[in-house]
Each structure stands twice: as structure tokens, then as C-alpha cells.
Design a protein around this motif. Structure first.
Motif, PDB file in Angstrom:
ATOM      1  N   GLU A  79       1.220 -10.677  -1.714  1.00 34.56           N
ATOM      2  CA  GLU A  79       0.440  -9.482  -1.335  1.00 34.56           C
ATOM      3  C   GLU A  79       0.872  -8.256  -2.138  1.00 34.56           C
ATOM      4  O   GLU A  79       0.043  -7.428  -2.518  1.00 34.56           O
ATOM      5  N   LYS A  80       2.173  -8.143  -2.397  1.00 31.38           N
ATOM      6  CA  LYS A  80       2.653  -7.020  -3.218  1.00 31.38           C
ATOM      7  C   LYS A  80       2.030  -7.116  -4.623  1.00 31.38           C
ATOM      8  O   LYS A  80       1.560  -6.124  -5.173  1.00 31.38           O
ATOM      9  N   ALA A  81       2.046  -8.332  -5.184  1.00 24.17           N
ATOM     10  CA  ALA A  81       1.502  -8.511  -6.537  1.00 24.17           C
ATOM     11  C   ALA A  81       0.016  -8.177  -6.570  1.00 24.17           C
ATOM     12  O   ALA A  81      -0.455  -7.463  -7.469  1.00 24.17           O
ATOM     13  N   GLU A  82      -0.716  -8.694  -5.587  1.00 29.77           N
ATOM     14  CA  GLU A  82      -2.174  -8.460  -5.577  1.00 29.77           C
ATOM     15  C   GLU A  82      -2.492  -6.974  -5.429  1.00 29.77           C
ATOM     16  O   GLU A  82      -3.404  -6.448  -6.078  1.00 29.77           O
ATOM     17  N   LEU A  94       5.169  -8.642 -11.977  1.00 27.79           N
ATOM     18  CA  LEU A  94       6.156  -9.403 -11.200  1.00 27.79           C
ATOM     19  C   LEU A  94       6.465  -8.682  -9.894  1.00 27.79           C
ATOM     20  O   LEU A  94       6.712  -7.466  -9.910  1.00 27.79           O
ATOM     21  N   SER A  95       6.449  -9.436  -8.793  1.00 27.29           N
ATOM     22  CA  SER A  95       6.796  -8.846  -7.497  1.00 27.29           C
ATOM     23  C   SER A  95       7.722  -9.807  -6.763  1.00 27.29           C
ATOM     24  O   SER A  95       7.806 -10.992  -7.120  1.00 27.29           O
ATOM     25  N   ALA A  96       8.386  -9.302  -5.718  1.00 25.91           N
ATOM     26  CA  ALA A  96       9.297 -10.159  -4.944  1.00 25.91           C
ATOM     27  C   ALA A  96       9.435  -9.635  -3.528  1.00 25.91           C
ATOM     28  O   ALA A  96       9.164  -8.454  -3.263  1.00 25.91           O
ATOM     29  N   ASP A  97       9.849 -10.526  -2.651  1.00 27.29           N
ATOM     30  CA  ASP A  97      10.188 -10.106  -1.298  1.00 27.29           C
ATOM     31  C   ASP A  97      11.357 -10.941  -0.787  1.00 27.29           C
ATOM     32  O   ASP A  97      11.336 -12.165  -0.892  1.00 27.29           O
ATOM     33  N   THR A  98      12.359 -10.263  -0.250  1.00 27.55           N
ATOM     34  CA  THR A  98      13.559 -10.940   0.245  1.00 27.55           C
ATOM     35  C   THR A  98      13.599 -10.902   1.770  1.00 27.55           C
ATOM     36  O   THR A  98      13.454  -9.832   2.366  1.00 27.55           O
TER      37      THR A  98
END
Ligand SMILES: Cc1cn([C@H]2C[C@H](O)[C@@H](COP(=O)(O)OP(=O)(O)OP(=O)(O)O)O2)c(=O)[nH]c1=O
Length: 222
Positions: A79-82, A94-98
């Protein structure tokens, strides 16, 4: 026929000949990091990846009912990337979630001392998992996602250790209320899996994703 035999053997078609004089302009391969986390930026630098811009996403990070922590990490990275991809065209993004998880329970980011206290009491003396979801969008608009998992074991913490850690302030804004890259390292007995994944970006997976989709790394970048 006469014309043709007078041409150099390598001349090829008219289009190819033009390209020898005016080679097509190569698109610059820009990379956007869709994250506000300074840790992710410095982790990328560690593997010689220097984003051209940082453009964080602002999305609702609430878990769905019954959503597993691993699925949550993957969904939020996507969702962050979109969300950020709508603002950029023809780039790598590039996106990420931890997500820190105790069993099926996902611990959010500690925002208050009470959050940090509750999380550290829960993590004390036990094994938990850290999942980081990563999404890469290519210039052609293709999206690929991965989730990396690391098991982390804290030593049993007494109240004075928890209080001392809280007074460091390092827990603030960190998933699960701790940062392995800081003082919490003295409280962590063991990890199984990727260290960079716990900090916020699994570098082995990220390097493979970038390479696999044609983003030049290290020496290839020139
Ligand atoms: C467990 C752990 C988490 N963290 C951090 C990484 C992430 O920044 C944060 C988890 O929150 P995220 O929502 O993954 O990321 P973020 O809000 O910081 O940035 P953005 O959404 O813009 O990408 O916790 C550490 O720095 N060290 C640790 O040991």
C-alpha cells in the motif's frame, strides 16, 4: 546492388545506421525510496544504493481483524508503494513495513512510555518475530513483494532494566518499542535470520529484488 556492396559490412539497416551516429538516449534509472525512515536510507547506502529521492507514504497502518503479522507487513509495504507510485512515473520505487509480532499479535510503533513499557514486558525472556515486507515497483509498473522474517530472543528483563531502556528514548517510533541497532543490543541474547531485516530493510532480499528487475548495483552502476 552496387550501392549495397559499397556499404561497410556492419552497416545493417537504415535505422541501425542512424543509431550508430545518434545512439538512442538511455533513460536514467531513478530510484525513489517511499519511506520516512532514516534507518532504511542508511541501510541502502550500506549496499551502495543511493535513492534519487525520498518520498514517504502516509497510509493507515491499522491491522485488519484476524490479519496475520506477516500478511500485515506485506500488505502495508504494497500500500505504501502504490500510494507513492501515483506521484512518480518511469522509476524504480521501493517501500517497506516492519512489524514486530508476539505469536499472532502485531505490536505497533511505541509512541508513549506506557506503550514501550508494555511491549518490553511482553518481549522479556521470550522469542518473537520481526517481519519486514518490501515492495519494489519497476519503471514498467510491475510490482514485486517479499517478506523477510527474523526471530529475536530477549533476555529476561527486570523492571530496572526496562526503566533504564525507556529513559534512553530509543524506543520512540520503533515497532515493538525497541531498536536493535542501539542500546537494546545489550538486551538481545540471540537472533535467527537477517539483522538488517530487524532494523527495517532485509538487505539480501532487497539487493536480489533490485538486481532481478534490472536496477544496476555496485560496479554495474558505473
Ligand atoms: C524492531 C525495530 C524497528 N525499527 C524501526 C524500523 C521502522 O522505521 C520502524 C517500523 O515502522 P514502519 O512503519 O515500518 O516504518 P516508518 O513508519 O518508520 O517509515 P515508513 O512507513 O515511512 O517507511 O521501526 C528499528 O529501527 N529497529 C528495530 O530494532
Amino acid at each position: 546492388m552496387g550501392d549495397r556492396t559499397n556499404l561497410p559490412r556492419s552497416a545493417g539497416t537504415a535505422a541501425e545506421r542512424d543509431n550508430e551516429i545518434n545512439p538512442p538516449l538511455r533513460q536514467p534509472l531513478s530510484l525513489i525510496l517511499a519511506s520516512a525512515s532514516p534507518r532504511r536510507l542508511s541501510l541502502l547506502k550500506q549496499i551502495d544504493v543511493f535513492p534519487d529521492a525520498v518520498d514517504p507514504a502516509d497510509i493507515d497502518e491499522t491491522a485488519n481483524v484476524q490479519e496475520r503479522p506477516r500478511d500485515l507487513a506485506q500488505r502495508l509495504a504494497k500500500e505504501k508503494a502504490e500510494a507513492v507510485a501515483r506521484r512518480h512515473k518511469n522509476v524504480f520505487l521501493l517501500s517497506a513495513d516492519t512489524v514486530v509480532a508476539v505469536g499472532r499479535r502485531a505490536l505497533g510503533k511505541a509512541e508513549t512510555e506506557d506503550d514501550a513499557y508494555a511491549y518490553l514486558k511482553l518481549l522479556s525472556g521470550r522469542r518473537h518475530h520481526v517481519y519486514t515486507g518490501v515492495t519494489l515497483i519497476t519503471p514498467a509498473g510491475e510490482a514485486v513483494s517479499r517478506v523477510a522474517s527474523t526471530a529475536v530472543i530477549f533476555k529476561p528483563l527486570d523492571i530496572s532494566e526496562i526503566r533504564a531502556y525507556i529513559s534512553s528514548g530509543e524506543w520512540h517510533g520503533k515497532a515493538g518499542g525497541y531498536a536493535i541497532q542501539g542500546r537494546a543490543a545489550a538486551l538481545i541474547r540471540q537472533i535467527q535470520g537477517s539483522y538488517s531485516n530487524v532494523v527495517g530493510l532485509p538487505l539480501f532480499e532487497v539487493a536480489n529484488m533490485l538486481k532481478g528487475k534490472g536496477y544496476p548495483l555496485g560496479a554495474e552502476r558505473g
